[in-house]
Enzyme design. Structure first.
Site, short mmCIF file in Angstrom:
data_model
loop_
_atom_site.label_atom_id
_atom_site.label_comp_id
_atom_site.label_asym_id
_atom_site.label_seq_id
_atom_site.Cartn_x
_atom_site.Cartn_y
_atom_site.Cartn_z
N GLY A 5 0.79 -1.23 0.00
CA GLY A 5 0.00 0.00 0.00
C GLY A 5 0.82 1.28 0.00
O GLY A 5 0.46 2.24 0.69
N SER A 6 1.91 1.33 -0.79
CA SER A 6 2.72 2.55 -0.81
C SER A 6 1.95 3.72 -1.42
O SER A 6 2.09 4.87 -0.98
CB SER A 6 4.03 2.32 -1.58
N ASN A 7 1.13 3.46 -2.43
CA ASN A 7 0.31 4.54 -2.99
C ASN A 7 -0.77 4.99 -2.00
O ASN A 7 -1.10 6.17 -1.93
CB ASN A 7 -0.34 4.07 -4.30
N LEU B 139 -5.86 -6.35 -6.38
CA LEU B 139 -5.73 -7.33 -7.46
C LEU B 139 -7.03 -7.98 -7.88
O LEU B 139 -7.06 -8.73 -8.86
CB LEU B 139 -4.73 -8.43 -7.04
N LYS B 140 -8.11 -7.73 -7.17
CA LYS B 140 -9.38 -8.35 -7.51
C LYS B 140 -10.17 -7.47 -8.49
O LYS B 140 -10.02 -6.24 -8.50
CB LYS B 140 -10.22 -8.58 -6.25
N LEU B 141 -10.99 -8.11 -9.29
CA LEU B 141 -11.85 -7.37 -10.21
C LEU B 141 -13.00 -6.73 -9.43
O LEU B 141 -13.64 -7.37 -8.60
CB LEU B 141 -12.41 -8.31 -11.28
N ILE B 142 -13.25 -5.46 -9.70
CA ILE B 142 -14.31 -4.73 -8.99
C ILE B 142 -15.67 -5.20 -9.50
O ILE B 142 -15.92 -5.25 -10.72
CB ILE B 142 -14.15 -3.21 -9.21
N ASN C 103 -7.99 3.95 -10.60
CA ASN C 103 -6.99 2.91 -10.41
C ASN C 103 -5.66 3.41 -10.97
O ASN C 103 -5.63 4.30 -11.84
CB ASN C 103 -7.39 1.62 -11.14
N HIS D 179 -2.00 1.97 -12.67
CA HIS D 179 -1.37 0.80 -13.28
C HIS D 179 0.07 1.16 -13.63
O HIS D 179 0.33 2.29 -14.09
CB HIS D 179 -2.14 0.38 -14.53
#
Length: 344
Positions: free
Chosen positions: A141-143, A219-222, A236, A238
Site C-alpha cells: 500500500g505505498s500509494n 488485485l481483484k476485479l471490482i 486505479n 497501473h
C-alpha cells in the site's frame, strides 16, 4: 455727668455701626475652580475630574497636550492666592479633526479589503467540502500511504475514511489500523471467511459517506454493482502506459519484465477510471519513465513507483477539487488549478 457719658457711648456705637455698614469690606478671596475647587460650595475636585471636564468640552476634536506660549505666560503671571495650589491638568490646544469618523472609515476599509481577499480565495468565501475516500489495497500500500500523507498535509482536499482489502494481514491494512482507519475485508472467500459480500460492502461505504474509491494495488476485479453505484468515481493506477501491458495477469514485476522484454523505450504509470474490466477504463493521467538499456525489472519498478506516488496524488487532488472535465467524446481532462483555461 452720667447722662453725658451715656450719650457719648451711644454716639460711639452709632459711629462704629455707620463705619461698618457704609464702608465696603475687603472682597472675599475666592479660590478658583481651576485650582481644584468647585465654584459652588467648598467640595474639592480631583485633578482627574478636572481633566475629565476638559475632555468632555473637547469631545469630537483632536487635541495636543502642548500649551501655547500665551497660556504659559498667563500661568506665570497669575497671583498666588494664599495657599499651595494643587497640580493642575496640562492645558490643551485643540484643533478640530477634518474627519471625525476617521477610525470608522478605516475600519470599514479594512473590512472591505478582507472581504476582497476572502472572495479571491474561495469565490463566495465558503470552503469546499472535504471528500471522503475509500482505498482498496492488496499489498504494502505505498500509494495508499502517499495519498493518506498528502491528505494530512492538506495537498488533497479529502480524508481516507476506509481501507478495503482482500488480505487482512497486508502492509496496507496494518498501516490503516495504526492510523485509526477502519479496515473492511472484501470479498468473502474460503481463505478469508471474515470477508463481506458485495451488498454489505456497498452498505458500509454508503454508511461512511464515501465519495470516491481509489484502487492502489488491489488485485481483484471490482464487481459490476460497485462500478454502477459509483459511476466516474473509481480510480486505479497501473504501472505501465496503458493500453500497453495491461489487463488480467499484468501486475507488479510481471509488467516491468514484459516492458523490458518487448524492447520498449518508455514506460510509466497510468491513472484511469475503472469500468467492469481490467485496465480498460478511460485514461486520466500518465507519466513517462525512460527504460534504460541495462534496466532490471526491479530498477524500472523503483523509478516507475516514484512517479506513481506523484501522479496519483495529483489526480486524486483534482478529483477532490472537482477539476475533472469530461470532453464530448468521453475523455476525462484535468483542469489546471491556477489557469482554468488549461487542461492536461
Amino acid at each position: 455727668m452720667r447722662s453725658i457719658t451715656i450719650s457719648l457711648g451711644r454716639f460711639l456705637l452709632l459711629a462704629v455701626a455707620a463705619v461698618y455698614y457704609i464702608l465696603p469690606l475687603p472682597a472675599r478671596r475666592r479660590r478658583p475652580a481651576a485650582l481644584g475647587f468647585c465654584r459652588r460650595g467648598r467640595r474639592r475636585i480631583s485633578p482627574m475630574e478636572a481633566a475629565a471636564a476638559v475632555a468632555s468640552r473637547c469631545s469630537g476634536v483632536r487635541c495636543s497636550p502642548n500649551r501655547t506660549h500665551k497660556q504659559r505666560r498667563q500661568q506665570r503671571s497669575a497671583p498666588r492666592v494664599g495657599f499651595v495650589s494643587q497640580p493642575q491638568p496640562r492645558a490643551v490646544c485643540c484643533k478640530r479633526s477634518p474627519h471625525p469618523d476617521a477610525r470608522a472609515h478605516s475600519a470599514a476599509a479594512a473590512a472591505a479589503a478582507v472581504g476582497e481577499k476572502v472572495g479571491e480565495a474561495g469565490g463566495d468565501g465558503a470552503e469546499r467540502k472535504r471528500k471522503r475516500l475509500a482505498v482498496f489495497v492488496s499489498g504494502g500500500g505505498s500509494n495508499f500511504r502517499a495519498i493518506h500523507e498528502a491528505a494530512l498535509r492538506g495537498e488533497v482536499n479529502g480524508d481516507v475514511v476506509a481501507l478495503v482489502t482482500d488480505k487482512p494481514g497486508c502492509g496496507g491494512a496494518e498501516h490503516a489500523r495504526g492510523n485509526g482507519i477502519p479496515v473492511v475485508v472484501f470479498p468473502k472467500s474460503k481463505s478469508v471467511p471474515e470477508g463481506v459480500s458485495t451488498g454489505d460492502l456497498l452498505n458500509s461505504l454508503r454508511g461512511l459517506g464515501v465519495d470516491f474509491i481509489l484502487l492502489a494495488g488491489y488485485l481483484k476485479l471490482i464487481p459490476v454493482e460497485l462500478v454502477q453505484a459509483y459511476p466516474k468515481s473509481i480510480l486505479n493506477i497501473h504501472p505501465s502506459l496503458l493500453p500497453a501491458f495491461g489487463g488480467k495477469g499484468y501486475y507488479g514485476l510481471k509488467v516491468h519484465k514484459s516492458v523490458i522484454a518487448s524492447g520498449a523505450r518508455y514506460s510509466g504509470p497510468t491513472v484511469h477510471f475503472v469500468d467492469e474490466h481490467y485496465d480498460t477504463g478511460r485514461t486520466l493521467a500518465q507519466k513517462v519513465v525512460p527504460v534504460l538499456a541495462n534496466d532490471t525489472p526491479e530498477q524500472l519498478a523503483t523509478r516507475v513507483l516514484h512517479e506513481e506516488h506523484q501522479v496519483y496524488v495529483e489526480a486524486v487532488a483534482a478529483l477532490c477539487e472537482d477539476r475533472i472535465v469530461w470532453r464530448e467524446d468521453g475523455v476525462p481532462l484535468i483542469r489546471s488549478r491556477t489557469n482554468p483555461d488549461e487542461y492536461t
